[in-house]
Every structure is written in structure tokens, then in C-alpha cells.
Design an enzyme around this catalytic site. Structure first.
Site, PDB file in Angstrom:
ATOM      1  N   ARG A 163       7.111  34.258  -7.241  1.00  0.00           N
ATOM      2  CA  ARG A 163       8.522  34.320  -6.802  1.00  0.00           C
ATOM      3  C   ARG A 163       8.775  33.648  -5.778  1.00  0.00           C
ATOM      4  O   ARG A 163       9.946  33.847  -5.126  1.00  0.00           O
ATOM      5  CB  ARG A 163       9.096  35.619  -7.213  1.00  0.00           C
ATOM      6  CG  ARG A 163       8.900  36.105  -8.511  1.00  0.00           C
ATOM      7  CD  ARG A 163       9.787  35.291  -9.662  1.00  0.00           C
ATOM      8  NE  ARG A 163       9.735  35.983 -11.044  1.00  0.00           N
ATOM      9  CZ  ARG A 163       8.960  35.873 -11.738  1.00  0.00           C
ATOM     10  NH1 ARG A 163       7.715  35.434 -11.610  1.00  0.00           N
ATOM     11  NH2 ARG A 163       8.887  36.784 -13.152  1.00  0.00           N
ATOM     12  N   SER A 235      14.855  39.653 -14.590  1.00  0.00           N
ATOM     13  CA  SER A 235      14.459  40.835 -13.661  1.00  0.00           C
ATOM     14  C   SER A 235      15.260  40.702 -12.435  1.00  0.00           C
ATOM     15  O   SER A 235      15.422  39.754 -11.787  1.00  0.00           O
ATOM     16  CB  SER A 235      13.128  40.388 -13.211  1.00  0.00           C
ATOM     17  OG  SER A 235      12.061  40.332 -14.369  1.00  0.00           O
ATOM     18  N   GLU A 333      15.156  40.161  -6.476  1.00  0.00           N
ATOM     19  CA  GLU A 333      14.778  38.721  -6.730  1.00  0.00           C
ATOM     20  C   GLU A 333      15.925  37.676  -6.867  1.00  0.00           C
ATOM     21  O   GLU A 333      15.709  36.158  -6.643  1.00  0.00           O
ATOM     22  CB  GLU A 333      13.743  38.579  -7.889  1.00  0.00           C
ATOM     23  CG  GLU A 333      14.108  38.417  -9.081  1.00  0.00           C
ATOM     24  CD  GLU A 333      13.028  37.589 -10.152  1.00  0.00           C
ATOM     25  OE1 GLU A 333      11.935  37.688  -9.729  1.00  0.00           O
ATOM     26  OE2 GLU A 333      13.382  37.214 -11.224  1.00  0.00           O
TER      27      GLU A 333
END
Ligand code: EPU
Length: 337
Positions: A163, A235, A333
Site C-alpha cells: 500500500r 479497508s 490507509e
């Protein structure tokens, strides 16, 4: 041709569905549009808003949002096995995966049904089911807003990691991604090692491109809420990476705790934030208009009418609960503006 909107409501442009305004939003098609924009308007505060799947607005945005809308796709090279494709940033990521599956091209099928634009894929280095965008992306083409020129950055110079990429760091506030080039293959290369993937693929008759895509779409649909129905940004948290000794101590107490190796790092372990949140008792937790999704604790949802601040409050509460129970820090994130 660029298109400019003033005082625009962002509710349809962020998957959380929060109602915030932006003073200006510009849709751009090409490098020429950007060159003109940065020569004539010279925005001092700007942010690239792709399909809005990974951005949480907590207030009205008083700068300029820039949305690349170019949707060109072309095959640059095809030697019969290896196919190089160039796709512009405004193309929908899942449409690209569907296209590559139809063409019989392997490489991104495990990344089916990820809500993203093509331009956002390298920024986040989107990933799922044992694959990451960086495995297929060979070049990222971006507009450098300082030099007012187009740059072609090769994969090795993108600092890709879990990520992560250079676009979240050194090139943040500098680069606007215009297109990516991907290398795809005609030779079958099924990647079925993750979780339930193999079982679902076999249930559909074996490892064809279409079966893998269908299996992954089905697994995702069974766990992840559809943002069109329930606002969310996939997420919300990254899976935390901890020292091996921290993981070992936790495993003594929780032997069933999921853990993953971290590439090129033997003294670090990646834990599953969803499992940690779930075990902290928060799966399905609801506070007013926001909550933790009932089937996947990694996802925060807007039950209707939530503000960005409501989501942030819940996120802090979740981080504190995980820290208190496991001593592990988790962090978002999602980009918070
Ligand atoms: N788990 C629980 N309870 C939960 C959620 C998960 O116990 O509520 C456990 C699962 O049983 C499993 C482990 O935690 O043992 C990991 O769960 P899962 O396989 O669902 O994946 P994840 O680590 O939660 C990551 C990505 C997802 C991606 C999946 C599948 C991150 C932050 N998320 O989730 O990506 O789809 O793997 O590869 O890395 C996204 O980024 O938006 C996203 C959805």
C-alpha cells in the site's frame, strides 16, 4: 478539454458518501489540459480526486480538486505472449480487469472488483489475494506540476511496497498520474495461494481466467459492502507490520492469530487488522450513523448521513481499542482531507 465546476457537492464523488463541498473541481483529459491549468490558474492548493474510493472528506475542500478523466486504452506491444497495454488514469480499474480477462491476458485477474480508477492503482499499490498492482505495472506516466512536463517513471523507481509508493511521499503534491503501462501475459499463471481462492476456483471448474475473476468477485461480494448501497472506502486500516518478537508474544496468547511474511524482511511480520478489530469485539459495532462492517471488521461504513468527522471519531476509537487489547498500533490507509 478540461471541465471546471465551482461549489460542487462531493457526495457522488466519494464512496463514503459524505456530503462536503469543493470550491473548484476540474476534470482533465490530457497533459495539455494540465499544462494549461498549471500555467494559467496556478493552483496553490490542489488534490487529485480519482473515483473517490479511498478519500475521506472531513470538511469542505477550499482548494482545487483535479480529476483525470482520460479513458484511452491501447496495446503498445504484443509479441504473442507478452502484451504491453497503456491505459489512461480515468479508466475504471475493474473494467480494465474485465477487459484483460476477455482478451485472455493474465496478470491482474486477482485484482478483480477493487473499486479504483486506473490512476489511483499505483498510488496505493492496490492489492488483494496475493497480487499487487506493482506486479503488472511497468511504467507510470505523470504530469510534473513543478516542471510542467510529462515524466515516465519505471516500476523500479516507484518505491512500491505494501500500500505504498513514491506517489504518497516524494511525489505527493507534485505528480498527477496520466496513464499506466502494464505487462500482461498469454501464458496461464494462476495465483491461487490466498485464503479461499483455490476452493472457489475449483468449485467453478478450475483455474481459467474467467473462473478466477468470478471466484474473486464472489469472495469480495460476500465480505465487502457495496459502496453504492453502504458508503465505505474498502479497508479503512492498513494491516500493521510489527517486529517478529511482538508477533511471537501475541501468538503465545492467541495461537490462531493470522500472520503474513513481509517480503525482504525476516524480522518483521504483517498482522491482520481485521482480525485484531474483530477480536477486540468491534465487528458490527455501530455508533449513530457510522459503524464497523458486520462481515469484515477492516471496513468502516456510513449507515446514512455520516460526516467525515463521525468516521474519524469511530476510527480513533477502533485504534485505541486495538492498542489497548493487543498493544499494536493500526493506522488508516484511507486519505483523510
Ligand atoms: N479476519 C477476521 N475478522 C474480520 C476480518 C478478517 O477474523 O472481521 C481475519 C480473516 O479471517 C483472515 C484475516 O483476518 O484470517 C485476513 O482477512 P482477509 O483475508 O479478509 O483480508 P484482510 O487482511 O482483512 C486484505 C486487504 C483487502 C483485500 C484482502 C484480500 C488490506 C488493508 N486489505 O484484507 O483489500 O481485499 O486482503 O486479499 O491490506 C482494500 O484495500 O480496500 C481491501 C479490501
Amino acid at each position: 478539454m478540461k471541465r471546471i465546476y465551482h461549489n460542487i457537492n462531493l457526495v457522488e464523488r466519494n464512496s463514503f458518501g459524505v456530503r462536503q463541498m469543493a470550491s473548484t473541481l476540474v476534470e482533465v483529459e490530457s497533459a495539455d489540459d494540465l499544462r494549461q491549468l498549471f500555467t494559467e490558474e496556478r493552483p496553490t492548493k490542489w488534490y487529485v480526486l480519482g473515483a473517490g474510493n479511498n478519500t475521506l472528506f472531513t470538511k469542505d475542500y477550499d482548494g482545487m480538486l483535479i480529476t483525470p478523466v482520460g479513458r484511452g486504452i491501447e496495446i503498445l506491444d504484443d509479441d504473442g505472449e507478452r502484451v504491453v497495454v497503456r491505459v489512461e488514469a480515468g479508466y475504471d480499474w475493474d473494467e480494465l480487469v474485465a477487459w484483460s480477462v476477455e482478451q485472455g491476458l493474465w496478470g491482474i485477474e486477482n485484482l478483480s472488483a477493487i473499486p479504483s480508477s486506473v490512476g489511483a492503482a499505483p498510488v496505493q499499490n492496490i492489492g488483494a489475494y496475493g497480487a499487487e498492482a506493482k506486479d503488472a505495472i511497468t511504467v507510470v506516466e505523470y504530469f510534473d506540476t513543478n516542471k510542467l512536463e510529462v515524466v515516465r517513471l519505471e516500476n523500479k523507481d516507484c518505491s512500491f511496497a505494501y500500500r505504498e509508493s513514491v506517489f504518497k511521499h516524494e511525489l505527493k503534491g507534485v505528480a498527477i498520474i496520466l496513464a499506466v503501462e502494464l505487462e500482461l501475459h498469454r501464458t496461464a499463471k494462476p495465483n491461487l495461494g490466498y485464503g479461499d481462492v483455490i476452493k472457489e476456483v475449483e468449485a467453478r471448474g478450475g483455474a481459467t481466467l474467467k473462473n478466477i475473476r468470478d471466484a474473486i468477485c464472489a469472495i469480495r461480494a460476500s465480505k465487502l459492502p457495496d459502496p453504492k448501497v453502504l458508503g465505505n472506502a474498502g479497508s479503512f486500516f492498513k494491516n500493521p507490520i510489527v517486529g517478529a518478537e511482538v508477533a511471537e508474544a501475541l501468538l503465545k496468547e492467541y495461537p490462531e492469530m493470522p500472520k503474513y511474511p513481509v517480503p525482504n524482511s525476516s524480522d518483521k511480520v504483517k498482522l491482520a487488522a481485521g482480525w485484531l478489530i474483530d477480536k477486540a469485539g468491534l465487528k458490527g459495532y455501530r455508533s449513530g450513523s457510522v459503524g464497523v462492517h458486520e462481515r469484515q471488521a477492516l471496513v468502516l461504513v456510513n449507515h446514512g448521513g455520516a460526516t467525515g468527522d463521525d468516521v474519524i471519531r469511530l476510527s480513533k476509537m477502533v485504534c485505541d481499542a486495538v492498542k489497548e487489547k493487543f498493544g499494536v498500533e493500526i493506522s488508516p490507509e484511507v486519505n483523510i482531507l
